[in-house]
Design a protein around this motif. Structure first.
Motif, mmCIF file in Angstrom:
data_model
loop_
_atom_site.group_PDB
_atom_site.id
_atom_site.type_symbol
_atom_site.label_atom_id
_atom_site.label_comp_id
_atom_site.label_asym_id
_atom_site.label_seq_id
_atom_site.Cartn_x
_atom_site.Cartn_y
_atom_site.Cartn_z
ATOM 1 N N LEU A 237 0.858 -1.244 -0.068
ATOM 2 C CA LEU A 237 -0.036 0.093 -0.024
ATOM 3 C C LEU A 237 0.690 1.232 0.012
ATOM 4 C CD1 LEU A 237 -2.822 -1.188 2.337
ATOM 5 C CD2 LEU A 237 -2.992 -0.744 0.172
ATOM 6 N N GLU A 238 1.835 1.233 0.783
ATOM 7 C CA GLU A 238 2.900 2.406 0.673
ATOM 8 C C GLU A 238 3.859 2.662 -0.491
ATOM 9 O OE1 GLU A 238 3.967 2.737 5.599
ATOM 10 O OE2 GLU A 238 5.142 1.656 4.243
ATOM 11 N N GLU A 240 2.617 1.557 -3.601
ATOM 12 C CA GLU A 240 1.753 1.789 -4.569
ATOM 13 C C GLU A 240 0.591 2.756 -4.554
ATOM 14 O OE1 GLU A 240 0.207 -1.981 -6.065
ATOM 15 O OE2 GLU A 240 2.304 -3.114 -5.995
ATOM 16 N N TYR A 241 0.313 3.158 -3.330
ATOM 17 C CA TYR A 241 -0.864 3.805 -3.330
ATOM 18 C C TYR A 241 -0.591 5.087 -2.376
ATOM 19 C CZ TYR A 241 -3.600 0.019 -5.246
ATOM 20 O OH TYR A 241 -3.847 -0.971 -5.867
ATOM 21 N N ASN A 242 -0.047 5.029 -1.096
ATOM 22 C CA ASN A 242 0.219 6.338 -0.281
ATOM 23 C C ASN A 242 1.499 5.691 0.693
ATOM 24 O OD1 ASN A 242 0.132 8.442 1.403
ATOM 25 N ND2 ASN A 242 -1.898 7.898 2.426
ATOM 26 N N ALA A 243 2.484 6.884 0.153
ATOM 27 C CA ALA A 243 3.857 6.559 0.992
ATOM 28 C C ALA A 243 3.747 7.036 2.552
ATOM 29 C CB ALA A 243 4.874 7.226 0.290
ATOM 30 N N GLU A 244 2.584 7.829 2.713
ATOM 31 C CA GLU A 244 2.505 8.208 4.095
ATOM 32 C C GLU A 244 1.231 7.533 4.866
ATOM 33 O OE1 GLU A 244 4.511 10.367 5.777
ATOM 34 O OE2 GLU A 244 5.860 10.122 3.995
ATOM 35 N N LEU A 245 1.045 6.263 4.413
ATOM 36 C CA LEU A 245 -0.106 5.607 4.705
ATOM 37 C C LEU A 245 -0.066 5.388 6.438
ATOM 38 C CD1 LEU A 245 -2.559 3.511 4.296
ATOM 39 C CD2 LEU A 245 -0.782 1.572 4.342
ATOM 40 N N ALA A 248 -1.251 8.588 7.886
ATOM 41 C CA ALA A 248 -2.562 8.706 7.724
ATOM 42 C C ALA A 248 -3.553 8.060 8.495
ATOM 43 C CB ALA A 248 -2.818 8.384 6.209
#
Length: 367
Positions: A237-238, A240-245, A248
């Motif tokens: 997820l980090e 491919e989608y949001n490095a700051e998962l 967040a």
């Protein structure tokens, strides 16, 4: 609020390099802000230390921030005895660490398990281990007269917990994640001051200190859901989608916690307003006026029932969303549909609607 002020190089030629100072500040600063040392300088504090990097970093950071006072820091370690020699080596490591810093050390041990948990039993065994661990910490706090019990849960633990709960299914209370503090006993608080600190930063901090730590090999086993979340889902997820998962998810937990606190306050007020015969404050049946509660949204009615179950120590494990919603429907249904209706809930709890009255009770206490 406490501010961490490391010595300036111009004032101390023995100051650590800038990168090392930055790492130290990144750990000690959030700890001092979340849990100011002045709060615990004159009281006894239990530091829960498993031997892993998070708890070892917590202990070292507490010792770095500790100020002169009447308080004591006591190390507590619970040996679950689930990993054979590895578990015993963890215990020896923690004992040695406590001895190094001349700290008292409380050790608890679980009964020897009949067998190692199967993958299908992991969730139940983890919950049982958690219950045993916190029972030990609570007993240690009472025995030592501690004011606080501190654990090393991190922002990564918070993110993993939220995703795990989402996978299994959860509500607002579940989205609030790991609580930053809660009461263990009267006068004893559990605190988790590292919930906004990343695990990687704690490992860097230990490297700067030259402090070793233990690794739990079971945390690498991919058959366990939480390990797959940690080692597979979150990195994916980090990347491919949001490095700051992770931060967040931490913010989501904070917002959900605020909403949950508001819900609990509102539900408590409506519960007081709808309880008949002061039944809410007494043992025995709880009688509710459905005419009052029909004004209330189902969300608050469900939360109100959760508070009743908690106050009576009725079993909640099997109380699914559908069960709580069933109770809310019993409140909101019309009088002509409810001259007399009854439902039985997990644990044998009986809910009976008679006219505008809803009565909740245990089966061994006649309605």
């Amino acid at each position: 609020m406490c501010e961490i002020r490391p010595n300036h190089p111009a004032e101390d030629q023995h100051s650590p390099p800038i990168v090392e100072r930055s790492t130290i500040e990144a750990v000690l600063g959030p700890l001092a802000q979340a849990w100011p040392p002045d709060c615990w300088r004159d009281v006894t504090t239990i530091a829960a230390v498993s031997g892993g990097p998070d708890s070892v970093a917590l202990l070292r950071a507490m010792l770095a921030l500790r100020r002169p006072g009447a308080g004591r820091v006591i190390v507590a370690h619970f040996n679950h005895r689930l990993r054979g020699q590895e578990s015993d080596d963890d215990e020896r490591f923690v004992r040695h660490l406590a001895d190094q810093w001349e700290l008292a050390c409380e050790i608890g041990r679980a009964d020897v398990p009949d067998q190692h948990p199967k993958p299908t039993d992991r969730l139940g065994s983890e919950e049982a281990a958690r219950i045993d661990r916190y029972a030990f910490l609570t007993e240690a706090a009472a025995r030592q007269g501690a004011r606080y019990v501190a654990t090393g849960h991190t922002a990564d633990d918070q993110a993993e917990t939220l995703l795990h709960r989402l996978v299994r299914g959860t509500g607002i209370r579940g989205l609030a994640g790991i609580q930053r503090h809660r009461q263990l006993l009267h006068g004893v608080s559990l605190v988790r001051p590292f919930l906004q600190v990343r695990r990687g930063m704690l490992i860097e901090y230990l490297a700067v200190l030259g402090q070793d730590y233990r690794q739990d090999s079971s945390n690498q086993h991919p058959q366990f859901t939480r390990n797959r979340i940690r080692h597979d889902l979150i990195p994916r997820l980090e990347s491919e989608y949001n490095a700051e998962l992770t931060p967040a998810l931490g913010r989501l937990a904070t917002l959900a916690d605020e909403v949950q606190q508001w819900l609990e306050q509102q539900a408590s007020e409506w519960l007081s307003a709808s309880a008949l015969r002061d039944s809410w404050d007494q043992a025995g049946p709880v009688d509710l006026d459905c005419r009052v509660l029909r004004q209330v949204r189902p969300l608050l009615v469900r939360e109100m029932f959760v508070q009743i179950w908690k106050s009576r120590n009725w079993p909640r494990q099997a109380m699914t969303f559908e069960k709580w919603n069933q109770l809310a429907r019993m409140v909101h249904q019309g009088v002509h549909d409810s001259q007399r209706c009854q439902s039985i809930f997990p644990g044998g709890i009986i809910a009976r609607r008679t006219g505008d009255r809803l009565t909740l009770d245990k089966p061994d206490q006649p309605l």
